[in-house]
Write an enzyme that holds these catalytic residues in place. Structure first.
Site, PDB file in Angstrom:
ATOM      1  N   ARG A 106      41.012  48.635  36.487  1.00 51.67           N
ATOM      2  CA  ARG A 106      40.749  48.064  37.842  1.00 51.67           C
ATOM      3  C   ARG A 106      41.085  48.822  38.943  1.00 51.67           C
ATOM      4  O   ARG A 106      42.335  48.832  39.211  1.00 51.67           O
ATOM      5  CB  ARG A 106      41.232  46.563  37.714  1.00 51.67           C
ATOM      6  CG  ARG A 106      41.132  45.891  38.930  1.00 51.67           C
ATOM      7  CD  ARG A 106      41.442  44.463  39.066  1.00 51.67           C
ATOM      8  NE  ARG A 106      40.539  43.646  38.108  1.00 51.67           N
ATOM      9  CZ  ARG A 106      40.322  42.185  38.048  1.00 51.67           C
ATOM     10  NH1 ARG A 106      41.257  41.709  38.689  1.00 51.67           N
ATOM     11  NH2 ARG A 106      39.370  41.808  37.265  1.00 51.67           N
ATOM     12  N   HIS A 133      31.557  44.570  38.036  1.00 51.33           N
ATOM     13  CA  HIS A 133      32.474  43.860  37.238  1.00 51.33           C
ATOM     14  C   HIS A 133      31.671  43.721  35.905  1.00 51.33           C
ATOM     15  O   HIS A 133      31.529  42.311  35.749  1.00 51.33           O
ATOM     16  CB  HIS A 133      33.011  42.626  37.867  1.00 51.33           C
ATOM     17  CG  HIS A 133      34.111  42.001  37.423  1.00 51.33           C
ATOM     18  ND1 HIS A 133      34.869  42.346  36.342  1.00 51.33           N
ATOM     19  CD2 HIS A 133      34.809  41.018  37.508  1.00 51.33           C
ATOM     20  CE1 HIS A 133      35.831  41.766  35.916  1.00 51.33           C
ATOM     21  NE2 HIS A 133      35.993  40.736  36.866  1.00 51.33           N
ATOM     22  N   GLN A 136      33.106  40.877  33.449  1.00 47.04           N
ATOM     23  CA  GLN A 136      32.736  39.394  33.713  1.00 47.04           C
ATOM     24  C   GLN A 136      31.494  39.053  33.163  1.00 47.04           C
ATOM     25  O   GLN A 136      31.211  37.749  32.776  1.00 47.04           O
ATOM     26  CB  GLN A 136      33.037  39.508  35.390  1.00 47.04           C
ATOM     27  CG  GLN A 136      32.722  37.986  35.720  1.00 47.04           C
ATOM     28  CD  GLN A 136      33.670  37.075  35.064  1.00 47.04           C
ATOM     29  OE1 GLN A 136      34.965  37.292  35.356  1.00 47.04           O
ATOM     30  NE2 GLN A 136      33.550  36.108  34.583  1.00 47.04           N
ATOM     31  N   ASP A 218      30.657  33.136  43.693  1.00 42.08           N
ATOM     32  CA  ASP A 218      32.082  33.888  43.795  1.00 42.08           C
ATOM     33  C   ASP A 218      32.628  33.815  45.033  1.00 42.08           C
ATOM     34  O   ASP A 218      31.892  33.318  46.015  1.00 42.08           O
ATOM     35  CB  ASP A 218      31.570  35.498  43.328  1.00 42.08           C
ATOM     36  CG  ASP A 218      33.183  36.096  43.003  1.00 42.08           C
ATOM     37  OD1 ASP A 218      33.950  35.639  42.925  1.00 42.08           O
ATOM     38  OD2 ASP A 218      33.066  37.471  42.933  1.00 42.08           O
ATOM     39  N   CYS A 258      33.285  33.436  38.468  1.00 44.31           N
ATOM     40  CA  CYS A 258      34.224  34.117  37.620  1.00 44.31           C
ATOM     41  C   CYS A 258      35.519  33.819  37.697  1.00 44.31           C
ATOM     42  O   CYS A 258      36.504  34.400  36.932  1.00 44.31           O
ATOM     43  CB  CYS A 258      33.928  35.618  38.061  1.00 44.31           C
ATOM     44  SG  CYS A 258      34.586  36.080  39.700  1.00 44.31           S
ATOM     45  N   ARG A 286      36.044  35.817  28.095  1.00 35.06           N
ATOM     46  CA  ARG A 286      36.366  37.168  28.476  1.00 35.06           C
ATOM     47  C   ARG A 286      37.207  37.780  27.329  1.00 35.06           C
ATOM     48  O   ARG A 286      36.843  38.888  27.052  1.00 35.06           O
ATOM     49  CB  ARG A 286      37.421  37.153  29.835  1.00 35.06           C
ATOM     50  CG  ARG A 286      36.808  36.636  31.150  1.00 35.06           C
ATOM     51  CD  ARG A 286      35.734  37.606  31.840  1.00 35.06           C
ATOM     52  NE  ARG A 286      36.040  38.985  31.917  1.00 35.06           N
ATOM     53  CZ  ARG A 286      36.976  39.452  33.000  1.00 35.06           C
ATOM     54  NH1 ARG A 286      37.344  38.438  33.896  1.00 35.06           N
ATOM     55  NH2 ARG A 286      37.465  40.676  32.899  1.00 35.06           N
TER      56      ARG A 286
HETATM   57  N1   CP Z   1      37.546  36.769  36.637  1.00 31.91           N
HETATM   58  C1   CP Z   1      38.498  37.957  36.954  1.00 31.91           C
HETATM   59  O1   CP Z   1      38.257  39.011  36.770  1.00 31.91           O
HETATM   60  O2   CP Z   1      39.775  37.260  37.083  1.00 31.91           O
HETATM   61  P1   CP Z   1      40.988  38.093  37.438  1.00 31.91           P
HETATM   62  O3   CP Z   1      40.857  38.691  38.781  1.00 31.91           O
HETATM   63  O4   CP Z   1      42.133  37.028  37.290  1.00 31.91           O
HETATM   64  O5   CP Z   1      41.140  39.267  36.352  1.00 31.91           O
HETATM   65  N1  NVA Z   2      34.716  39.464  43.558  1.00 38.97           N
HETATM   66  C1  NVA Z   2      35.795  39.364  43.190  1.00 38.97           C
HETATM   67  C2  NVA Z   2      36.038  38.990  41.739  1.00 38.97           C
HETATM   68  C3  NVA Z   2      37.401  38.727  41.138  1.00 38.97           C
HETATM   69  C4  NVA Z   2      37.432  38.513  40.025  1.00 38.97           C
HETATM   70  C5  NVA Z   2      36.672  40.343  43.782  1.00 38.97           C
HETATM   71  O1  NVA Z   2      36.569  41.584  43.744  1.00 38.97           O
HETATM   72  O2  NVA Z   2      37.920  39.993  44.192  1.00 38.97           O
END
Ligand code: CP
Ligand code: NVA
Length: 299
Positions: A106, A133, A136, A218, A258, A286
């Site tokens: 990430r 993502h 997700q 989101d 998400c 997930r």
């Molecule tokens: N939805 C998601 O990716 O959550 P986190 O940021 O908690 O990993």
């Molecule tokens: N769009 C959000 C998703 C978090 C899981 C972010 O990138 O923060």
């Protein structure tokens, strides 16, 4: 050429790979619930999980997924590694490939992910970047199939920021030939390719929600955009998914998020706390989709 398979965007899986992962995720979910012995296809292997941004779901679901597949998870907060002191990503990729059988990351820029994948000799998985993502959306697709019985013939609506999750949804809809209408304020369009037919961007949330079977939203400010929070709150006024707006959607429409969510901003609490909430299945999925994905990519 190592012949390794990565998941940088959903395009890497293509339609066939996505559907194979979803089918296997359903099997793994049923097996886990049955209490029967789980297969351990990754026994003896190790998988690195690198985080340059916070995470709850992705971190825990991947760690548990790796464990349940029989492998050892190595969780790294990038700040505590030499990456945090500026060691080049290329060198990190080469070194980690000597120890690990896959790397999940990430990070911020998609260019970092691409560089890691280029220089790693083991599969690299995108666990969220600024641009996508994909993991997700695999879980989201499993959730849609569970609750609607199908992916095809449905209308999908995205309400809010054209962000990383929106981009991966666009990729999924392009690959699987699904109809998606995104409502994004001007200046907040997605970067993924939109053909204007199967996938369209509009400015009015009600236009996107009209006749929708699956409504997805989101946060308005993603990780790394905290400084823009106030400007974004103004830009996204009216983009809340709430029962009044949802009247335009089809009967039985489901709402996906998400998570983490902001009740009263992008989503009404009823879609999180109400009896019909599907976001908790979405979060659980997930785990199952990532197990199926690891099985698919790691040899
Ligand atoms: N939805 C998601 O990716 O959550 P986190 O940021 O908690 O990993
Ligand atoms: N769009 C959000 C998703 C978090 C899981 C972010 O990138 O923060």
């Amino acid at each position: 050429m190592t012949g390794k398979r990565d998941l940088l965007t959903l395009d890497d899986l293509r339609a066939q790979g996505i559907l194979a992962v979803l089918d296997r995720a359903d099997e793994l979910k049923a097996l886990r619930r049955s209490g029967e012995a789980m297969p351990k296809p990754l026994a003896g292997k190790s998988v690195g999980l690198i985080f340059e941004k916070p995470s709850t779901r992705t971190r825990v679901s991947f760690e548990v997924a790796v464990f349940e597949l029989g492998a050892h998870p190595v969780v790294l907060n990038a700040r505590d590694t030499q990456m945090g002191r500026g060691e080049p990503i290329e060198d990190t990729a080469r070194v980690l490939s000597r120890y690990l059988h896959a790397i999940v990351i990430r990070t911020f820029a998609d260019a970092v992910l691409a560089k890691l994948a280029k220089h790693a000799t083991v599969p690299v998985i995108n666990a969220l970047t600024d641009g996508g993502h994909p993991c997700q959306v695999l879980a989201d697709l499993q959730t849609v199939r569970e609750h609607k019985g199908t992916l095809t013939g449905l209308r999908y609506a995205w309400i809010g920021d054209g962000n990383n999750v929106a981009n991966s949804w666009i990729e999924a809809c392009n690959l699987l030939d699904l109809e998606l209408v995104l409502a994004c304020p001007k200046g907040y369009d997605p970067t993924a390719s939109v053909d204007g037919k199967r996938v369209r961007v509009v400015r009015d949330p009600r236009e996107a929600m009209a006749g929708a079977d699956v409504v997805i939203t989101d946060v308005w400010a993603s990780m790394g955009q905290e400084a823009e929070s106030n400007t974004r709150k103004e830009a996204f006024a009216g983009f809340i998914v709430e029962p009044g707006a949802m009247r335009a959607a089809n009967k039985g429409a489901i709402v996906l998020h998400c998570l983490p969510a902001h009740r009263g901003e992008e989503i009404d609490g009823v879609y999180l706390d109400g009896a019909g909430a599907v976001v908790w299945d979405e979060a659980e999925n997930r785990l199952h989709t990532q197990k199926a994905l690891l099985e698919y990519l790691v040899r």
